[in-house]
Design a protein around this motif. Structure first.
Motif, PDB file in Angstrom:
ATOM      1  N   PHE A   5      62.782 -27.834  77.994  1.00 51.78           N
ATOM      2  CA  PHE A   5      62.276 -27.747  76.633  1.00 51.78           C
ATOM      3  C   PHE A   5      63.372 -27.901  75.595  1.00 51.78           C
ATOM      4  N   SER A   6      64.619 -27.655  75.972  1.00 48.66           N
ATOM      5  CA  SER A   6      65.709 -27.773  75.006  1.00 48.66           C
ATOM      6  C   SER A   6      65.895 -29.211  74.540  1.00 48.66           C
ATOM      7  N   ARG A   7      65.350 -30.151  75.273  1.00 50.32           N
ATOM      8  CA  ARG A   7      65.472 -31.567  74.903  1.00 50.32           C
ATOM      9  C   ARG A   7      64.453 -31.996  73.863  1.00 50.32           C
ATOM     10  N   PHE A   8      63.424 -31.190  73.641  1.00 52.66           N
ATOM     11  CA  PHE A   8      62.309 -31.604  72.797  1.00 52.66           C
ATOM     12  C   PHE A   8      62.113 -30.642  71.633  1.00 52.66           C
ATOM     13  N   LEU A   9      61.951 -31.197  70.435  1.00 56.18           N
ATOM     14  CA  LEU A   9      61.714 -30.379  69.250  1.00 56.18           C
ATOM     15  C   LEU A   9      60.234 -30.111  69.028  1.00 56.18           C
ATOM     16  N   HIS A  10      59.384 -31.016  69.521  1.00 57.24           N
ATOM     17  CA  HIS A  10      57.953 -30.937  69.258  1.00 57.24           C
ATOM     18  C   HIS A  10      57.197 -31.453  70.474  1.00 57.24           C
ATOM     19  N   PRO A  11      55.983 -30.954  70.712  1.00 58.04           N
ATOM     20  CA  PRO A  11      55.204 -31.429  71.853  1.00 58.04           C
ATOM     21  C   PRO A  11      54.979 -32.943  71.865  1.00 58.04           C
ATOM     22  N   PHE A  12      54.867 -33.563  70.699  1.00 61.86           N
ATOM     23  CA  PHE A  12      54.681 -35.012  70.674  1.00 61.86           C
ATOM     24  C   PHE A  12      55.939 -35.752  71.123  1.00 61.86           C
ATOM     25  N   ASP A  13      57.105 -35.099  71.060  1.00 61.02           N
ATOM     26  CA  ASP A  13      58.312 -35.693  71.638  1.00 61.02           C
ATOM     27  C   ASP A  13      58.144 -35.855  73.140  1.00 61.02           C
ATOM     28  N   VAL A  24      54.516 -35.562  84.626  1.00 59.77           N
ATOM     29  CA  VAL A  24      55.606 -34.706  84.150  1.00 59.77           C
ATOM     30  C   VAL A  24      55.318 -34.257  82.721  1.00 59.77           C
ATOM     31  N   LYS A  25      54.844 -35.177  81.900  1.00 60.02           N
ATOM     32  CA  LYS A  25      54.484 -34.827  80.522  1.00 60.02           C
ATOM     33  C   LYS A  25      53.430 -33.730  80.511  1.00 60.02           C
ATOM     34  N   ARG A  26      52.393 -33.917  81.345  1.00 57.73           N
ATOM     35  CA  ARG A  26      51.332 -32.916  81.421  1.00 57.73           C
ATOM     36  C   ARG A  26      51.853 -31.566  81.875  1.00 57.73           C
ATOM     37  N   ALA A  27      52.717 -31.573  82.876  1.00 58.17           N
ATOM     38  CA  ALA A  27      53.265 -30.307  83.387  1.00 58.17           C
ATOM     39  C   ALA A  27      54.085 -29.597  82.315  1.00 58.17           C
ATOM     40  N   LEU A  28      54.923 -30.343  81.598  1.00 57.15           N
ATOM     41  CA  LEU A  28      55.722 -29.741  80.529  1.00 57.15           C
ATOM     42  C   LEU A  28      54.836 -29.176  79.425  1.00 57.15           C
ATOM     43  N   LEU A  29      53.856 -29.969  79.006  1.00 54.66           N
ATOM     44  CA  LEU A  29      52.982 -29.524  77.920  1.00 54.66           C
ATOM     45  C   LEU A  29      52.099 -28.361  78.349  1.00 54.66           C
ATOM     46  N   ALA A  30      51.617 -28.375  79.583  1.00 51.88           N
ATOM     47  CA  ALA A  30      50.799 -27.262  80.074  1.00 51.88           C
ATOM     48  C   ALA A  30      51.617 -25.977  80.104  1.00 51.88           C
ATOM     49  N   SER A  31      52.867 -26.095  80.506  1.00 54.87           N
ATOM     50  CA  SER A  31      53.738 -24.926  80.515  1.00 54.87           C
ATOM     51  C   SER A  31      53.977 -24.431  79.096  1.00 54.87           C
ATOM     52  N   TRP A  32      54.145 -25.371  78.170  1.00 54.61           N
ATOM     53  CA  TRP A  32      54.358 -25.028  76.766  1.00 54.61           C
ATOM     54  C   TRP A  32      53.122 -24.331  76.194  1.00 54.61           C
ATOM     55  N   ALA A  33      51.932 -24.769  76.625  1.00 54.50           N
ATOM     56  CA  ALA A  33      50.681 -24.195  76.119  1.00 54.50           C
ATOM     57  C   ALA A  33      50.370 -22.839  76.738  1.00 54.50           C
ATOM     58  N   VAL A  55      56.309 -23.679  68.005  1.00 57.41           N
ATOM     59  CA  VAL A  55      55.372 -24.643  67.428  1.00 57.41           C
ATOM     60  C   VAL A  55      53.959 -24.098  67.578  1.00 57.41           C
ATOM     61  N   PRO A  56      53.039 -24.548  66.730  1.00 52.25           N
ATOM     62  CA  PRO A  56      51.650 -24.099  66.864  1.00 52.25           C
ATOM     63  C   PRO A  56      51.046 -24.580  68.189  1.00 52.25           C
ATOM     64  N   VAL A  57      50.274 -23.724  68.834  1.00 54.63           N
ATOM     65  CA  VAL A  57      49.615 -24.104  70.082  1.00 54.63           C
ATOM     66  C   VAL A  57      48.685 -25.290  69.842  1.00 54.63           C
ATOM     67  N   ASP A  58      48.139 -25.417  68.638  1.00 50.51           N
ATOM     68  CA  ASP A  58      47.283 -26.568  68.322  1.00 50.51           C
ATOM     69  C   ASP A  58      48.046 -27.884  68.461  1.00 50.51           C
ATOM     70  N   ASP A  59      49.340 -27.890  68.121  1.00 52.42           N
ATOM     71  CA  ASP A  59      50.148 -29.105  68.288  1.00 52.42           C
ATOM     72  C   ASP A  59      50.340 -29.428  69.763  1.00 52.42           C
ATOM     73  N   VAL A  60      50.519 -28.396  70.580  1.00 52.41           N
ATOM     74  CA  VAL A  60      50.682 -28.607  72.019  1.00 52.41           C
ATOM     75  C   VAL A  60      49.398 -29.197  72.593  1.00 52.41           C
ATOM     76  N   LEU A  61      48.258 -28.629  72.216  1.00 57.49           N
ATOM     77  CA  LEU A  61      46.978 -29.116  72.711  1.00 57.49           C
ATOM     78  C   LEU A  61      46.690 -30.529  72.215  1.00 57.49           C
ATOM     79  N   ALA A  62      47.068 -30.839  70.981  1.00 57.65           N
ATOM     80  CA  ALA A  62      46.887 -32.194  70.451  1.00 57.65           C
ATOM     81  C   ALA A  62      47.743 -33.191  71.231  1.00 57.65           C
TER      82      ALA A  62
END
Length: 78
Positions: A5-13, A24-33, A55-62
């Motif tokens: 996660f240190s590599r990314f500032l925002h879920p859309f990154d 991998v994207k899904r796994a990272l975002l699911a963990s973030w959510a 970050v807002p959880v809504d951004d992660v889900l988006a």
């Protein structure tokens, strides 16, 4: 990848990263959510270990939804 996660500032990154596989994207975002990443006393925010900021959880889900649509959804603006 240590502290991914240190590599990314925002879920859309994560969602737009050109060399990460969709799984991998899904796994990272699911963990973030995950509730494990929620900010104490601010359940609408997520900050996984190693992330630079919450970050807002809504951004992660988006960002997760954008993967279902091929990534064409734009990141929410300020």
């Amino acid at each position: 990848m240590s502290e991914p996660f240190s590599r990314f500032l925002h879920p859309f990154d994560v969602a737009r990263h050109p060399s990460l596989e969709p799984e991998v994207k899904r796994a990272l975002l699911a963990s973030w959510a995950s509730d494990r990443s929620s900010v104490r006393d601010q359940p609408a925010l997520r900050k996984p270990p190693g992330a630079r900021r919450a970050v807002p959880v809504d951004d992660v889900l988006a960002a997760l939804r954008s993967l279902d649509r091929g990534g064409e959804q734009r990141a929410p603006g300020p």
